[in-house]
Design a protein around this motif. Structure first.
Motif, mmCIF file in Angstrom:
data_model
loop_
_atom_site.group_PDB
_atom_site.id
_atom_site.type_symbol
_atom_site.label_atom_id
_atom_site.label_comp_id
_atom_site.label_asym_id
_atom_site.label_seq_id
_atom_site.Cartn_x
_atom_site.Cartn_y
_atom_site.Cartn_z
ATOM 1 N N GLY A 178 1.003 4.888 14.183
ATOM 2 C CA GLY A 178 2.438 4.996 13.960
ATOM 3 C C GLY A 178 2.909 6.340 13.457
ATOM 4 O O GLY A 178 3.684 7.027 14.094
ATOM 5 N N LEU A 179 2.416 6.713 12.324
ATOM 6 C CA LEU A 179 2.942 7.909 11.659
ATOM 7 C C LEU A 179 2.574 9.200 12.377
ATOM 8 O O LEU A 179 3.399 10.114 12.456
ATOM 9 C CB LEU A 179 2.443 7.948 10.217
ATOM 10 C CG LEU A 179 2.973 6.837 9.328
ATOM 11 C CD1 LEU A 179 2.326 6.909 7.954
ATOM 12 C CD2 LEU A 179 4.481 6.904 9.200
ATOM 13 N N ALA A 180 1.365 9.310 12.881
ATOM 14 C CA ALA A 180 0.943 10.547 13.515
ATOM 15 C C ALA A 180 1.683 10.791 14.833
ATOM 16 O O ALA A 180 1.754 11.915 15.311
ATOM 17 C CB ALA A 180 -0.561 10.520 13.761
ATOM 18 N N LYS A 181 2.264 9.749 15.423
ATOM 19 C CA LYS A 181 2.936 9.878 16.708
ATOM 20 C C LYS A 181 4.437 10.024 16.579
ATOM 21 O O LYS A 181 5.125 10.221 17.569
ATOM 22 C CB LYS A 181 2.612 8.666 17.582
ATOM 23 C CG LYS A 181 1.151 8.585 17.933
ATOM 24 C CD LYS A 181 0.854 7.387 18.793
ATOM 25 C CE LYS A 181 -0.627 7.342 19.093
ATOM 26 N NZ LYS A 181 -0.989 6.241 19.936
ATOM 27 N N SER A 182 4.962 9.918 15.378
ATOM 28 C CA SER A 182 6.423 9.991 15.234
ATOM 29 C C SER A 182 6.903 11.418 15.060
ATOM 30 O O SER A 182 6.171 12.323 14.848
ATOM 31 C CB SER A 182 6.893 9.136 14.071
ATOM 32 O OG SER A 182 6.306 9.549 12.878
ATOM 33 N N CYS A 202 0.860 -1.179 0.000
ATOM 34 C CA CYS A 202 0.000 0.000 0.000
ATOM 35 C C CYS A 202 0.896 1.228 0.000
ATOM 36 O O CYS A 202 1.714 1.395 0.901
ATOM 37 C CB CYS A 202 -0.893 0.023 1.234
ATOM 38 S SG CYS A 202 -2.011 -1.373 1.354
ATOM 39 N N LEU A 203 0.755 2.075 -0.991
ATOM 40 C CA LEU A 203 1.480 3.347 -1.057
ATOM 41 C C LEU A 203 0.496 4.449 -0.708
ATOM 42 O O LEU A 203 -0.616 4.478 -1.237
ATOM 43 C CB LEU A 203 2.027 3.581 -2.464
ATOM 44 C CG LEU A 203 2.977 2.540 -3.027
ATOM 45 C CD1 LEU A 203 3.350 2.896 -4.459
ATOM 46 C CD2 LEU A 203 4.209 2.429 -2.174
ATOM 47 N N PHE A 204 0.908 5.378 0.174
ATOM 48 C CA PHE A 204 -0.020 6.430 0.546
ATOM 49 C C PHE A 204 0.697 7.694 0.986
ATOM 50 O O PHE A 204 1.808 7.650 1.501
ATOM 51 C CB PHE A 204 -0.976 5.957 1.645
ATOM 52 C CG PHE A 204 -0.304 5.519 2.918
ATOM 53 C CD1 PHE A 204 -0.201 6.383 3.995
ATOM 54 C CD2 PHE A 204 0.210 4.238 3.044
ATOM 55 C CE1 PHE A 204 0.403 5.980 5.180
ATOM 56 C CE2 PHE A 204 0.814 3.822 4.221
ATOM 57 C CZ PHE A 204 0.912 4.692 5.298
ATOM 58 N N ASN A 205 0.046 8.833 0.740
ATOM 59 C CA ASN A 205 0.515 10.143 1.178
ATOM 60 C C ASN A 205 -0.349 10.674 2.305
ATOM 61 O O ASN A 205 0.051 11.569 3.035
ATOM 62 C CB ASN A 205 0.486 11.155 0.031
ATOM 63 C CG ASN A 205 1.470 10.800 -1.052
ATOM 64 O OD1 ASN A 205 2.487 10.197 -0.776
ATOM 65 N ND2 ASN A 205 1.160 11.161 -2.279
ATOM 66 N N ILE A 212 -4.156 6.736 -1.978
ATOM 67 C CA ILE A 212 -3.711 5.384 -1.645
ATOM 68 C C ILE A 212 -3.672 4.539 -2.914
ATOM 69 O O ILE A 212 -4.591 4.594 -3.729
ATOM 70 C CB ILE A 212 -4.643 4.735 -0.607
ATOM 71 C CG1 ILE A 212 -4.652 5.559 0.682
ATOM 72 C CG2 ILE A 212 -4.237 3.295 -0.324
ATOM 73 C CD1 ILE A 212 -5.691 5.126 1.695
ATOM 74 N N ALA A 213 -2.616 3.759 -3.071
ATOM 75 C CA ALA A 213 -2.495 2.829 -4.204
ATOM 76 C C ALA A 213 -2.165 1.444 -3.667
ATOM 77 O O ALA A 213 -1.434 1.297 -2.688
ATOM 78 C CB ALA A 213 -1.407 3.277 -5.159
ATOM 79 N N ASN A 260 -8.540 0.531 4.753
ATOM 80 C CA ASN A 260 -8.787 0.252 6.174
ATOM 81 C C ASN A 260 -7.498 0.276 6.981
ATOM 82 O O ASN A 260 -7.450 0.846 8.068
ATOM 83 C CB ASN A 260 -9.475 -1.103 6.349
ATOM 84 C CG ASN A 260 -10.876 -1.104 5.799
ATOM 85 O OD1 ASN A 260 -11.548 -0.088 5.791
ATOM 86 N ND2 ASN A 260 -11.323 -2.236 5.322
ATOM 87 N N ASN A 261 -6.456 -0.350 6.489
ATOM 88 C CA ASN A 261 -5.208 -0.455 7.250
ATOM 89 C C ASN A 261 -4.404 0.834 7.280
ATOM 90 O O ASN A 261 -3.733 1.113 8.270
ATOM 91 C CB ASN A 261 -4.345 -1.601 6.707
ATOM 92 C CG ASN A 261 -4.932 -2.942 7.051
ATOM 93 O OD1 ASN A 261 -5.467 -3.131 8.134
ATOM 94 N ND2 ASN A 261 -4.845 -3.880 6.126
ATOM 95 N N VAL A 262 -4.454 1.620 6.230
ATOM 96 C CA VAL A 262 -3.689 2.865 6.204
ATOM 97 C C VAL A 262 -4.178 3.804 7.305
ATOM 98 O O VAL A 262 -3.377 4.430 7.993
ATOM 99 C CB VAL A 262 -3.761 3.532 4.813
ATOM 100 C CG1 VAL A 262 -3.352 4.981 4.867
ATOM 101 C CG2 VAL A 262 -2.874 2.770 3.842
#
Length: 90
Positions: free
Chosen positions: A86-90, A11-14, A21-22, A77-79
């Protein structure tokens, strides 16, 4: 001695927006990618003789419809979950 066959789902996403999402599914035989599906393209693309013949067959059958649904089922769903935990907390 033997053969190695593997499949990856990526899954690729920005962002968490579905348009950003791709879903990419790649099939390898002995470390050589021979076919892949990319939700941005909407069909299978072959990279070898075997991949081209499979892409033609899979794009005319139920396989392509199933892969088109994987973006929603697997990635969207998973993104959102991955982004929040993960990402929002880093």
């Amino acid at each position: 001695d033997g053969f190695l066959y593997s499949v990856t789902g990526t899954c690729l996403f920005n962002s968490t927006k579905a348009d950003d999402i791709a879903y990419i599914e790649s099939h390898y035989l002995n470390k050589l990618k021979f076919i892949s599906f990319d939700s941005r393209v909407g069909k299978f693309v072959g990279y070898t003789e075997l991949g081209v013949s499979n892409a033609k067959r899979w794009n005319e059958g139920p396989e392509v419809i199933q892969r088109r649904n994987e973006k929603e089922r697997y990635c969207v769903n998973n993104v959102g979950l991955d982004y929040r935990t993960g990402l929002a907390k880093s």
